[in-house]
Design an enzyme around this catalytic site. Sequence first.
Site, short mmCIF file in Angstrom:
data_model
loop_
_atom_site.label_atom_id
_atom_site.label_comp_id
_atom_site.label_asym_id
_atom_site.label_seq_id
_atom_site.Cartn_x
_atom_site.Cartn_y
_atom_site.Cartn_z
N GLN A 62 -7.89 -4.56 8.44
CA GLN A 62 -7.13 -3.54 9.14
C GLN A 62 -5.85 -4.18 9.67
O GLN A 62 -5.75 -5.39 9.84
CB GLN A 62 -7.96 -3.00 10.31
CG GLN A 62 -7.34 -1.83 11.04
CD GLN A 62 -8.20 -1.41 12.22
OE1 GLN A 62 -8.55 -2.23 13.06
NE2 GLN A 62 -8.59 -0.15 12.27
N PHE A 110 0.54 5.82 -0.33
CA PHE A 110 -0.33 6.99 -0.30
C PHE A 110 0.31 8.13 -1.08
O PHE A 110 1.54 8.17 -1.22
CB PHE A 110 -0.61 7.43 1.15
CG PHE A 110 0.61 7.88 1.90
CD1 PHE A 110 1.09 9.18 1.79
CD2 PHE A 110 1.26 7.01 2.75
CE1 PHE A 110 2.21 9.59 2.48
CE2 PHE A 110 2.39 7.41 3.45
CZ PHE A 110 2.86 8.71 3.31
N PRO A 111 -0.47 9.05 -1.62
CA PRO A 111 0.10 10.18 -2.36
C PRO A 111 0.80 11.14 -1.41
O PRO A 111 0.18 11.63 -0.46
CB PRO A 111 -1.12 10.84 -3.03
CG PRO A 111 -2.29 10.40 -2.21
CD PRO A 111 -1.95 9.06 -1.66
N GLU A 120 0.83 -1.21 0.00
CA GLU A 120 0.00 0.00 0.00
C GLU A 120 0.86 1.25 0.00
O GLU A 120 1.87 1.34 0.69
CB GLU A 120 -0.90 0.02 1.24
CG GLU A 120 -1.77 1.28 1.32
CD GLU A 120 -2.72 1.26 2.48
OE1 GLU A 120 -3.68 0.47 2.43
OE2 GLU A 120 -2.50 2.00 3.46
N TYR A 158 -12.26 -6.17 10.03
CA TYR A 158 -11.66 -5.71 11.29
C TYR A 158 -11.48 -6.89 12.24
O TYR A 158 -12.41 -7.28 12.94
CB TYR A 158 -12.52 -4.61 11.92
CG TYR A 158 -12.66 -3.40 11.04
CD1 TYR A 158 -11.76 -2.36 11.12
CD2 TYR A 158 -13.67 -3.33 10.08
CE1 TYR A 158 -11.86 -1.25 10.29
CE2 TYR A 158 -13.79 -2.23 9.24
CZ TYR A 158 -12.87 -1.19 9.35
OH TYR A 158 -12.97 -0.10 8.53
N ASP A 190 -20.06 -6.79 13.95
CA ASP A 190 -19.67 -6.37 12.61
C ASP A 190 -20.09 -7.35 11.52
O ASP A 190 -20.29 -6.95 10.36
CB ASP A 190 -18.15 -6.20 12.52
CG ASP A 190 -17.62 -5.11 13.42
OD1 ASP A 190 -18.42 -4.29 13.90
OD2 ASP A 190 -16.39 -5.07 13.65
#
Length: 724
Positions: free
Chosen positions: A209, A33-34, A31, A171, A191
């Site tokens: 997560q 992120f910008p 993963e 989760y 959940d």
Amino acid sequence: MGSRTHLRPPDDKVTTLVSRLPPSSTYFSLEFFPPKTQAGFTNLQARLARMTTAFRPLFVTVTWGAGGSTATKSLELAEICQRQLGVPTVLHLTCTNMNQKLIDEALEECQSVGIRNILALRGDPPREEYKDVLPDPGSKADGEEFVWAVDLVKHIRRKYGDYFCIGVAGYPEGHADESHPEAGKQNVEHDLPYLAEKTKAGADFIMTQLTYDVKAYRNYEERLRNYIDDETKKKLFKDIPIIPGLMPIQSYQIIRRITKLSHAKIPDDISARIEAVKNDDEEVKKVGVDIISELVEQIRGMPQPDGLPRGLHFYTLNLEKSVAFILERCKLLPTTSESEASSSDDSDVAVEGKEIVNGIKSQHQISNRAKRRASSVNAQPHNRVILGNRTKSPNGAATGPNVLSSITAKHEADESGSGIPASQPTRTHNLMISEGQGSLGREATWDDFPNGRWGPSHSPAFGEIDGYGPSLKVGPITARRLWGHPKSAADITDLFKRHVTGELHAVPWSDDVDADGVSNTGEGALRAETEHIRKELLDLINQGYWTLASQPAIDGVRSDHPTFGWGPKGEGFVFQKAFVEFFCASSAWPALRQKLIDASETDISWMKIDAQGDFESTETVSTSKTNGASSKRTPGTSGVNAVTWGVFRGKEIVTPTIIEAESFRTWGEEAYSIWGEWRRCFPRGSREEKLLEELRRTVVLVNVVSQRYVGEEGMALWKLLAGN
């Protein structure tokens, strides 16, 4: 399908890629992120090219800011991964605070660049206490349509059919936030019906997560596999890919903060191992590699449904070194033949057959590399040095002082070779660089120890020490419980005073606070070093300077000092310049500005910014004095002020904390956005909301650093600001 017509790209959906793998194999994804700054974005592109070449993940994911705050950069980064690097890409997409038009624009853009995978998330919970007017009043109904992630899943399936492969979040320790019916209480059983609803609506895979609790994850996966849906009476999750999320431990501060924010538990044995080395960033990272590697092996040993390979997802925080060591130690890296490893990447397109993954061959990577080689988007020739004065021996060999090593010679040529690109680094070399080996490795992993906004702004990891970006870190209920209902500037002053005295764990700009409003450090509201300047900080707060960050001057204490020490114990000495950062009223700024200007530039440096982005600093004022230019000109970005450094045996000078103009400007934008988030915790038009908006518009953010740190001179900063 969408309103635009698109050619259907090759099928690199996550589920398709997984189905092509041997059942006994293990795959992984990464993963990213910008980055917040353009320099960081540029540097991330080089890092991505190296990581995807060396690691060869099955796919990568790109995060999406709350409410589409990073939409442009997220889409740009996803396109680079998908088209330029040729790596199947999953774009995160959050739906709360997003209307249908914005959602569809993002999905249409994904179609146009060939992205086939979406991770459908809810994002920040909607705040009923305060709702901004949507950009398009006519889209109000559409905006309200997206309240939960299942709404986004249904919309994608309804409008785009099976074009997209859709993932949803799981989760392992239960989902907790203030919109939860049982606020603050995590419950996997609660959940499950919601996860079932998302799956029945069209979700294809589950990505969890982050977790460090293998026992909790094992129980979670077993519960999902055996869950029987009340409506269909079937085991809904029996064969769906469930990909656990793992975050390499980059630093003690990050691991404490992340786990508190996410409510992920750190088992006692893991916590004890981290606590034992918490003051030495390098040791924390080494122990972290051990811990995550052990978790990987334990997860790989868990049973899987027949025919379903095991997946792992790594939250990289845009860093590569720890991930590289984990992947290599756990033998997760797809292996190659000696001939391929020793040749350039350009030979990939000519390789026929299948690549070996964990000892078993797989086809998709070869086809992906061939596809990207055929694309002009990825044409990146290396420069070659043209040498026209080399001498030749009778047999044509180069001689004399210009003879270079065989490695260097790959990057030079006579005039006749000027049109031939140099060979690229091999995959093996890229892996060594990612692990920080050699001079190229040190250059590539120079930001291996991130320090949030106090790190270099051109790092891809800058500003994302916790991966959550700028926010209150807490919801409106907790915000009102922590900070009450401020109705005057005096109420704000009182909050900052209570924070410095230790009565209040956090102010809205604090990083080390979790969703329950409790300090993450376990050491009280402030670091122990604040005790040494508590009186000075209270004096500043009483003058109307609301302090956000500070540290005292330290002149060479041992690295094992109980308060100020860090790094290898007993192997060096650490130093600090005194600095302080604060908000003050714009009406007080002219007098303070003159005081700072009158001070010797060899004694202090300062920067100031306001909500409109008006920036001033020691540099801009000095320039205006020299050439008469406006003091509001855009400053240079070369100035880096090291405010914490250490000298250790057998090492270069270590500078974990720096202050620079670009990072301060970026932080300024975030700091003012937090004023805006805080005001949204109150009804529109209320006295509290009006006060916080007025303060957002009228306060200025100031950072002052003293260059004197030796002996009694270390108090010079506080005397200057106090007017003594």
